[in-house]
Design a protein around this motif. Structure first.
Motif, PDB file in Angstrom:
ATOM      1  N   CYS A  15       0.833  -1.211   0.000  1.00  0.00           N
ATOM      2  CA  CYS A  15       0.000   0.000   0.000  1.00  0.00           C
ATOM      3  C   CYS A  15       0.863   1.255   0.000  1.00  0.00           C
ATOM      4  N   ASP A  16       1.875   1.266   0.849  1.00  0.00           N
ATOM      5  CA  ASP A  16       2.748   2.437   0.924  1.00  0.00           C
ATOM      6  C   ASP A  16       3.487   2.658  -0.401  1.00  0.00           C
ATOM      7  N   GLU A  17       3.908   1.571  -1.024  1.00  0.00           N
ATOM      8  CA  GLU A  17       4.574   1.680  -2.325  1.00  0.00           C
ATOM      9  C   GLU A  17       3.584   2.145  -3.397  1.00  0.00           C
ATOM     10  N   TYR A  18       2.352   1.629  -3.327  1.00  0.00           N
ATOM     11  CA  TYR A  18       1.346   2.021  -4.311  1.00  0.00           C
ATOM     12  C   TYR A  18       1.026   3.513  -4.195  1.00  0.00           C
ATOM     13  N   ILE A  19       0.996   4.026  -2.991  1.00  0.00           N
ATOM     14  CA  ILE A  19       0.751   5.454  -2.789  1.00  0.00           C
ATOM     15  C   ILE A  19       1.859   6.275  -3.451  1.00  0.00           C
ATOM     16  N   LYS A  20       3.085   5.783  -3.395  1.00  0.00           N
ATOM     17  CA  LYS A  20       4.218   6.492  -4.005  1.00  0.00           C
ATOM     18  C   LYS A  20       4.208   6.390  -5.525  1.00  0.00           C
ATOM     19  N   THR A  21       3.946   5.189  -6.043  1.00  0.00           N
ATOM     20  CA  THR A  21       4.133   4.948  -7.479  1.00  0.00           C
ATOM     21  C   THR A  21       2.846   4.974  -8.298  1.00  0.00           C
ATOM     22  N   GLY A  22       1.738   4.559  -7.721  1.00  0.00           N
ATOM     23  CA  GLY A  22       0.499   4.434  -8.472  1.00  0.00           C
ATOM     24  C   GLY A  22       0.512   3.227  -9.403  1.00  0.00           C
ATOM     25  N   ASN A  23       1.525   2.367  -9.281  1.00  0.00           N
ATOM     26  CA  ASN A  23       1.683   1.198 -10.137  1.00  0.00           C
ATOM     27  C   ASN A  23       1.570  -0.055  -9.267  1.00  0.00           C
ATOM     28  N   ALA A  24       0.498  -0.829  -9.462  1.00  0.00           N
ATOM     29  CA  ALA A  24       0.242  -1.997  -8.605  1.00  0.00           C
ATOM     30  C   ALA A  24       1.318  -3.072  -8.765  1.00  0.00           C
TER      31      ALA A  24
ATOM     32  N   ILE B 154      -1.078 -10.228  -7.943  1.00  0.00           N
ATOM     33  CA  ILE B 154      -1.162  -9.869  -6.517  1.00  0.00           C
ATOM     34  C   ILE B 154      -1.485  -8.382  -6.373  1.00  0.00           C
ATOM     35  N   GLY B 155      -0.831  -7.558  -7.189  1.00  0.00           N
ATOM     36  CA  GLY B 155      -1.081  -6.120  -7.124  1.00  0.00           C
ATOM     37  C   GLY B 155      -2.543  -5.791  -7.384  1.00  0.00           C
ATOM     38  N   GLN B 156      -3.103  -6.402  -8.418  1.00  0.00           N
ATOM     39  CA  GLN B 156      -4.509  -6.155  -8.747  1.00  0.00           C
ATOM     40  C   GLN B 156      -5.432  -6.689  -7.647  1.00  0.00           C
ATOM     41  N   GLU B 157      -5.118  -7.869  -7.123  1.00  0.00           N
ATOM     42  CA  GLU B 157      -5.925  -8.444  -6.033  1.00  0.00           C
ATOM     43  C   GLU B 157      -5.886  -7.548  -4.800  1.00  0.00           C
ATOM     44  N   ASN B 158      -4.689  -7.079  -4.471  1.00  0.00           N
ATOM     45  CA  ASN B 158      -4.554  -6.225  -3.275  1.00  0.00           C
ATOM     46  C   ASN B 158      -5.412  -4.961  -3.391  1.00  0.00           C
ATOM     47  N   LEU B 159      -5.519  -4.429  -4.598  1.00  0.00           N
ATOM     48  CA  LEU B 159      -6.312  -3.216  -4.782  1.00  0.00           C
ATOM     49  C   LEU B 159      -7.809  -3.464  -4.624  1.00  0.00           C
ATOM     50  N   THR B 160      -8.232  -4.723  -4.671  1.00  0.00           N
ATOM     51  CA  THR B 160      -9.658  -5.030  -4.492  1.00  0.00           C
ATOM     52  C   THR B 160     -10.002  -5.362  -3.044  1.00  0.00           C
ATOM     53  N   LYS B 161      -8.997  -5.527  -2.203  1.00  0.00           N
ATOM     54  CA  LYS B 161      -9.246  -5.867  -0.788  1.00  0.00           C
ATOM     55  C   LYS B 161      -9.661  -4.610  -0.027  1.00  0.00           C
ATOM     56  N   LEU B 162     -10.804  -4.701   0.644  1.00  0.00           N
ATOM     57  CA  LEU B 162     -11.414  -3.545   1.282  1.00  0.00           C
ATOM     58  C   LEU B 162     -10.493  -2.880   2.305  1.00  0.00           C
ATOM     59  N   ASP B 163      -9.867  -3.667   3.185  1.00  0.00           N
ATOM     60  CA  ASP B 163      -9.031  -3.039   4.218  1.00  0.00           C
ATOM     61  C   ASP B 163      -7.820  -2.331   3.609  1.00  0.00           C
ATOM     62  N   LEU B 164      -7.272  -2.873   2.516  1.00  0.00           N
ATOM     63  CA  LEU B 164      -6.149  -2.207   1.850  1.00  0.00           C
ATOM     64  C   LEU B 164      -6.615  -0.946   1.144  1.00  0.00           C
ATOM     65  N   LYS B 165      -7.773  -1.023   0.500  1.00  0.00           N
ATOM     66  CA  LYS B 165      -8.319   0.147  -0.187  1.00  0.00           C
ATOM     67  C   LYS B 165      -8.616   1.270   0.808  1.00  0.00           C
ATOM     68  N   VAL B 166      -9.179   0.929   1.960  1.00  0.00           N
ATOM     69  CA  VAL B 166      -9.473   1.927   2.995  1.00  0.00           C
ATOM     70  C   VAL B 166      -8.171   2.573   3.474  1.00  0.00           C
ATOM     71  N   TYR B 167      -7.150   1.752   3.710  1.00  0.00           N
ATOM     72  CA  TYR B 167      -5.853   2.272   4.157  1.00  0.00           C
ATOM     73  C   TYR B 167      -5.272   3.234   3.115  1.00  0.00           C
TER      74      TYR B 167
END
Length: 146
Positions: free
Chosen positions: A10-19, A36-49
């Motif tokens: 999540c922290d890396e995605y916030i920096k890069t915008g690249n899953a 994994i990157g695409q799956e992580n973006l669909t997980k509610l707790d990760l999306k909320v974070y």
């Protein structure tokens, strides 16, 4: 509950915008990083974070509309100054020039139009005491404030 690897993603995605790259940077396998990157973006707790962190970042770094209008208002009123260096190398405080005042005024007016109504003939009715002044007259008024 988020794992440390998911939080790193999540922290890396916030920096890069690249899953995919964020998954790799977080320690996931390069072979499965895209999935994994695409799956992580669909997980509610990760999306909320991610959403909460982005909101915090934007709240702290991006000027709000209120702040922007405040700066524009200070420019219009001649209260905002900037430091400039003269030809002699002296640093002085400079008030906004007429063009800056006009541009700031125009930006404010985009958000707060003064027109009350437009009649059938296309005439505009305003409550602006300066509405009938020419540009030259407005400039003269603005220069008196310097």
């Amino acid at each position: 509950m988020m794992t440390p690897k998911q939080q790193k993603f999540c922290d890396e995605y916030i920096k890069t915008g690249n899953a995919t790259q964020s998954a790799i940077n977080a320690g996931y396998s390069k072979k499965t990083a895209k999935q994994i990157g695409q799956e992580n973006l669909t997980k509610l707790d990760l999306k909320v974070y991610i959403d909460e962190r982005l909101k915090t970042i934007s709240d702290n770094t991006i000027a709000t509309a209120e702040e922007t209008l405040g700066i524009l208002t200070k420019i219009v009123r001649g209260e905002h100054t900037e430091q400039v260096t003269t030809a002699e190398g002296e640093i002085i405080e400079k008030h906004p020039d007429t063009n800056q005042v006009i541009k700031a005024s125009a930006e404010i007016l985009k958000r707060y139009p003064l027109a009350k109504d437009i009649n059938i003939n296309g005439n505009i009715s305003t409550n602006n005491p300066f509405a009938d002044l020419t540009v030259e007259e407005l400039r003269m008024l603005a220069s008196k404030g310097d």
